[in-house]
Design a protein around this motif. Structure first.
Motif, PDB file in Angstrom:
ATOM      1  N   VAL A 182     -33.433  -7.790   6.795  1.00  0.00           N
ATOM      2  CA  VAL A 182     -33.218  -5.461   7.270  1.00  0.00           C
ATOM      3  C   VAL A 182     -33.285  -5.535   8.445  1.00  0.00           C
ATOM      4  O   VAL A 182     -33.605  -6.332   9.197  1.00  0.00           O
ATOM      5  CB  VAL A 182     -34.909  -5.335   6.567  1.00  0.00           C
ATOM      6  N   GLU A 183     -33.012  -4.435   9.232  1.00  0.00           N
ATOM      7  CA  GLU A 183     -32.248  -4.396  10.038  1.00  0.00           C
ATOM      8  C   GLU A 183     -33.214  -3.776  11.342  1.00  0.00           C
ATOM      9  O   GLU A 183     -33.912  -3.077  10.818  1.00  0.00           O
ATOM     10  CB  GLU A 183     -31.057  -3.186  10.836  1.00  0.00           C
ATOM     11  N   LEU A 184     -33.621  -4.571  13.061  1.00  0.00           N
ATOM     12  CA  LEU A 184     -34.687  -4.240  13.457  1.00  0.00           C
ATOM     13  C   LEU A 184     -34.379  -3.678  14.685  1.00  0.00           C
ATOM     14  O   LEU A 184     -33.376  -5.373  15.532  1.00  0.00           O
ATOM     15  CB  LEU A 184     -35.667  -5.247  13.512  1.00  0.00           C
ATOM     16  N   PHE A 185     -33.911  -2.721  15.670  1.00  0.00           N
ATOM     17  CA  PHE A 185     -33.276  -2.443  16.702  1.00  0.00           C
ATOM     18  C   PHE A 185     -34.508  -2.888  17.834  1.00  0.00           C
ATOM     19  O   PHE A 185     -36.132  -2.430  17.292  1.00  0.00           O
ATOM     20  CB  PHE A 185     -32.882  -0.749  16.856  1.00  0.00           C
ATOM     21  N   VAL A 186     -34.070  -2.874  18.861  1.00  0.00           N
ATOM     22  CA  VAL A 186     -35.526  -3.729  19.979  1.00  0.00           C
ATOM     23  C   VAL A 186     -35.902  -1.959  20.900  1.00  0.00           C
ATOM     24  O   VAL A 186     -36.365  -1.909  21.380  1.00  0.00           O
ATOM     25  CB  VAL A 186     -34.513  -4.170  20.930  1.00  0.00           C
ATOM     26  N   GLY A 187     -35.268  -1.273  20.519  1.00  0.00           N
ATOM     27  CA  GLY A 187     -35.083   0.103  21.112  1.00  0.00           C
ATOM     28  C   GLY A 187     -33.835   0.580  22.345  1.00  0.00           C
ATOM     29  O   GLY A 187     -34.064  -0.629  23.047  1.00  0.00           O
ATOM     30  N   GLU A 188     -34.030   1.628  22.482  1.00  0.00           N
ATOM     31  CA  GLU A 188     -33.270   1.903  23.646  1.00  0.00           C
ATOM     32  C   GLU A 188     -33.758   1.696  25.523  1.00  0.00           C
ATOM     33  O   GLU A 188     -32.947   1.257  26.107  1.00  0.00           O
ATOM     34  CB  GLU A 188     -33.099   4.110  23.871  1.00  0.00           C
ATOM     35  N   GLU A 189     -34.605   1.606  25.511  1.00  0.00           N
ATOM     36  CA  GLU A 189     -35.356   1.508  26.522  1.00  0.00           C
ATOM     37  C   GLU A 189     -35.262  -0.616  26.669  1.00  0.00           C
ATOM     38  O   GLU A 189     -34.614  -1.095  27.482  1.00  0.00           O
ATOM     39  CB  GLU A 189     -37.083   1.594  26.924  1.00  0.00           C
ATOM     40  N   MET A 190     -35.863  -1.320  26.175  1.00  0.00           N
ATOM     41  CA  MET A 190     -35.889  -3.000  26.174  1.00  0.00           C
ATOM     42  C   MET A 190     -34.534  -2.766  25.804  1.00  0.00           C
ATOM     43  O   MET A 190     -34.003  -3.775  26.664  1.00  0.00           O
ATOM     44  CB  MET A 190     -36.422  -3.105  24.816  1.00  0.00           C
ATOM     45  N   ARG A 191     -33.455  -2.231  25.097  1.00  0.00           N
ATOM     46  CA  ARG A 191     -31.997  -2.231  25.399  1.00  0.00           C
ATOM     47  C   ARG A 191     -31.132  -2.725  26.642  1.00  0.00           C
ATOM     48  O   ARG A 191     -30.239  -3.504  27.225  1.00  0.00           O
ATOM     49  CB  ARG A 191     -31.231  -1.559  23.960  1.00  0.00           C
ATOM     50  N   GLY A 192     -31.126  -1.905  27.417  1.00  0.00           N
ATOM     51  CA  GLY A 192     -30.909  -1.893  28.265  1.00  0.00           C
ATOM     52  C   GLY A 192     -31.750  -2.799  29.223  1.00  0.00           C
ATOM     53  O   GLY A 192     -30.864  -2.816  30.621  1.00  0.00           O
ATOM     54  N   ARG A 193     -33.153  -3.017  29.148  1.00  0.00           N
ATOM     55  CA  ARG A 193     -33.596  -3.556  30.296  1.00  0.00           C
ATOM     56  C   ARG A 193     -32.665  -5.808  29.359  1.00  0.00           C
ATOM     57  O   ARG A 193     -32.249  -7.112  30.517  1.00  0.00           O
ATOM     58  CB  ARG A 193     -34.567  -4.129  29.821  1.00  0.00           C
ATOM     59  N   ILE A 194     -32.113  -5.912  28.317  1.00  0.00           N
ATOM     60  CA  ILE A 194     -31.641  -7.131  28.316  1.00  0.00           C
ATOM     61  C   ILE A 194     -29.825  -7.431  28.257  1.00  0.00           C
ATOM     62  O   ILE A 194     -29.755  -7.907  28.900  1.00  0.00           O
ATOM     63  CB  ILE A 194     -31.767  -6.500  26.003  1.00  0.00           C
ATOM     64  N   LEU A 195     -29.905  -5.913  28.422  1.00  0.00           N
ATOM     65  CA  LEU A 195     -27.977  -5.870  29.131  1.00  0.00           C
ATOM     66  C   LEU A 195     -28.560  -6.000  30.747  1.00  0.00           C
ATOM     67  O   LEU A 195     -27.009  -6.986  30.803  1.00  0.00           O
ATOM     68  CB  LEU A 195     -27.637  -4.543  28.344  1.00  0.00           C
ATOM     69  N   THR A 196     -28.991  -5.507  31.036  1.00  0.00           N
ATOM     70  CA  THR A 196     -29.259  -6.097  32.558  1.00  0.00           C
ATOM     71  C   THR A 196     -29.509  -7.390  32.268  1.00  0.00           C
ATOM     72  O   THR A 196     -28.860  -7.706  33.524  1.00  0.00           O
ATOM     73  CB  THR A 196     -29.912  -5.283  33.117  1.00  0.00           C
ATOM     74  N   TRP A 197     -30.240  -7.892  31.521  1.00  0.00           N
ATOM     75  CA  TRP A 197     -30.914  -9.302  32.140  1.00  0.00           C
ATOM     76  C   TRP A 197     -29.170 -10.375  31.917  1.00  0.00           C
ATOM     77  O   TRP A 197     -28.505 -11.290  32.525  1.00  0.00           O
ATOM     78  CB  TRP A 197     -31.868  -9.806  31.010  1.00  0.00           C
ATOM     79  N   VAL A 198     -29.022 -10.158  30.622  1.00  0.00           N
ATOM     80  CA  VAL A 198     -27.650 -10.755  30.004  1.00  0.00           C
ATOM     81  C   VAL A 198     -26.665 -10.470  31.644  1.00  0.00           C
ATOM     82  O   VAL A 198     -25.717 -11.610  31.826  1.00  0.00           O
ATOM     83  CB  VAL A 198     -26.415 -10.178  29.074  1.00  0.00           C
ATOM     84  N   ALA A 199     -26.134  -9.175  31.800  1.00  0.00           N
ATOM     85  CA  ALA A 199     -25.412  -9.077  33.410  1.00  0.00           C
ATOM     86  C   ALA A 199     -25.591 -10.392  34.153  1.00  0.00           C
ATOM     87  O   ALA A 199     -24.782 -10.741  34.924  1.00  0.00           O
ATOM     88  CB  ALA A 199     -25.333  -7.803  34.011  1.00  0.00           C
ATOM     89  N   ALA A 200     -26.999 -10.101  34.856  1.00  0.00           N
ATOM     90  CA  ALA A 200     -27.571 -10.825  35.773  1.00  0.00           C
ATOM     91  C   ALA A 200     -27.741 -12.774  35.883  1.00  0.00           C
ATOM     92  O   ALA A 200     -26.941 -13.389  36.201  1.00  0.00           O
ATOM     93  CB  ALA A 200     -28.576 -10.171  35.878  1.00  0.00           C
ATOM     94  N   TRP A 201     -28.135 -12.511  34.104  1.00  0.00           N
ATOM     95  CA  TRP A 201     -27.664 -13.909  33.877  1.00  0.00           C
ATOM     96  C   TRP A 201     -26.297 -14.271  33.353  1.00  0.00           C
ATOM     97  O   TRP A 201     -26.325 -15.805  34.180  1.00  0.00           O
ATOM     98  CB  TRP A 201     -28.815 -14.370  32.312  1.00  0.00           C
ATOM     99  N   CYS A 202     -25.219 -13.982  33.380  1.00  0.00           N
ATOM    100  CA  CYS A 202     -24.441 -13.794  33.629  1.00  0.00           C
ATOM    101  C   CYS A 202     -22.984 -14.393  34.781  1.00  0.00           C
ATOM    102  O   CYS A 202     -22.181 -15.090  34.720  1.00  0.00           O
ATOM    103  CB  CYS A 202     -23.530 -13.913  32.698  1.00  0.00           C
ATOM    104  N   GLY A 203     -23.779 -13.442  35.369  1.00  0.00           N
ATOM    105  CA  GLY A 203     -23.278 -12.814  37.513  1.00  0.00           C
ATOM    106  C   GLY A 203     -22.539 -12.260  36.838  1.00  0.00           C
ATOM    107  O   GLY A 203     -21.269 -12.389  38.504  1.00  0.00           O
ATOM    108  N   PHE A 204     -22.344 -11.092  36.611  1.00  0.00           N
ATOM    109  CA  PHE A 204     -21.650 -10.860  36.774  1.00  0.00           C
ATOM    110  C   PHE A 204     -22.509  -9.052  36.984  1.00  0.00           C
ATOM    111  O   PHE A 204     -21.879  -7.889  36.929  1.00  0.00           O
ATOM    112  CB  PHE A 204     -20.280 -10.124  35.371  1.00  0.00           C
ATOM    113  N   GLY A 205     -23.627  -9.556  36.989  1.00  0.00           N
ATOM    114  CA  GLY A 205     -24.313  -7.638  36.521  1.00  0.00           C
ATOM    115  C   GLY A 205     -24.146  -7.395  38.787  1.00  0.00           C
ATOM    116  O   GLY A 205     -23.690  -8.269  39.884  1.00  0.00           O
ATOM    117  N   GLY A 206     -24.362  -6.352  38.992  1.00  0.00           N
ATOM    118  CA  GLY A 206     -24.161  -5.725  39.983  1.00  0.00           C
ATOM    119  C   GLY A 206     -24.741  -5.834  41.404  1.00  0.00           C
ATOM    120  O   GLY A 206     -25.133  -5.526  42.308  1.00  0.00           O
TER     121      GLY A 206
END
Length: 282
Positions: A258-282
């Motif tokens: 089955v598929e389970l989505f984290v939700g829009e609010e948590m999705r935004g936080r995860i994408l921000t973390w990935v960008a910072a973790w990888c070194g290309f965040g603003g």
């Protein structure tokens, strides 16, 4: 002459079949329709009605609805009151919002699209079969009906996310809340095109083995260490399914996912973390 009369009679019967009479007017010659689901449509449970105008005149379409017994009601335009005009030789994709599934219907149903078509200043409703060449409707119906059975035994939700510094795993929290009315096993969780699991091998699924028995009273909370699966900027910028996880489940002797989505609010936080973790965040 007798043979010709018989052929004419058969032709007349076919033209006046109850099914044809019930569906009424059809699409203009040269116009084709199909159903598709893009990666960007999945999280919002939407789909696309694709119209291809192979005719020699513009086609103007107002209201759109997709009728299918596998759903509890019609799928309608995601943006109400919008009008689309398709030039000869042109194609347009009209986004529709999918209703909840009807699990009393079999997976192998058929969809029809009903379009409000304007020709010569007059609006007419036309009905046409809506082929689904990739079979996404059957898969969605089967998957969501399995999820419905799973949630009869336990509610599933991502309930927390703790970001981390570069090089250190973050934590994704999954909560399984028993309903006391059934049993289910959450066997594992699959990585996505964006998220991997810390310390994971080449296996794409991390074992969870969360067992819920009928009558269990307490929620089960699992902390899952995660790291980015990839660190190219467009993976974040073009993300469509990176925060939709597949959960492997076992229910009444049946295995599935089955598929389970984290939700829009948590999705935004995860994408921000990935960008910072990888070194290309603003």
């Amino acid at each position: 002459m007798a043979l010709a009369a018989g052929v004419l009679a058969l032709t007349a019967c076919a033209a006046a079949s109850p099914e044809a009479a019930e569906r009424g007017p059809t699409l203009p010659a040269g116009v084709a329709v199909e159903l598709h689901q893009l990666r960007s449509d999945v999280a919002g449970r939407q789909a696309q009605v694709q119209l291809v105008n192979g005719g020699d005149a513009p086609l103007t379409v107002g209201a759109v609805r997709v009728e299918d017994a596998r759903f509890d009601g019609p799928a309608v335009r995601a943006i109400a009151d919008r009008v689309s005009t398709v030039s000869p030789g042109g194609t347009v994709d009209i986004r529709v919002q999918l209703p909840p599934v009807d699990c009393s219907a079999p997976d192998d149903g058929e969809a029809h699209v009903v379009l409000e078509v304007t020709r010569d200043s007059a609006a007419t409703e036309v009905t046409a079969p809506a082929p689904d060449p990739l079979g996404f409707l059957a898969e969605l119906h089967a998957r969501e009906c399995l999820l419905e059975r799973v949630t009869d035994a336990a509610a599933l939700a991502f309930t927390g996310f703790e970001p981390s510094a570069p090089g250190v795993p973050a934590t994704l929290e999954l909560t399984v809340t028993p309903t006391r009315d059934g049993a289910v096993t959450i066997a594992g969780i699959g990585r996505t095109n964006l998220i991997d699991f810390a310390g994971a091998t080449s296996d794409e699924v991390r074992t969870l083995d969360i067992e819920v028995a009928e009558g269990d009273p307490e929620p089960i909370v699992v902390q899952i260490p995660i790291v980015p699966f990839r660190c190219d900027p467009h993976a974040v910028q073009e993300d469509k399914r990176g925060t939709i996880f597949d959960l492997a489940v076992q229910l009444e002797g049946e295995s599935g996912s089955v598929e389970l989505f984290v939700g829009e609010e948590m999705r935004g936080r995860i994408l921000t973390w990935v960008a910072a973790w990888c070194g290309f965040g603003g």
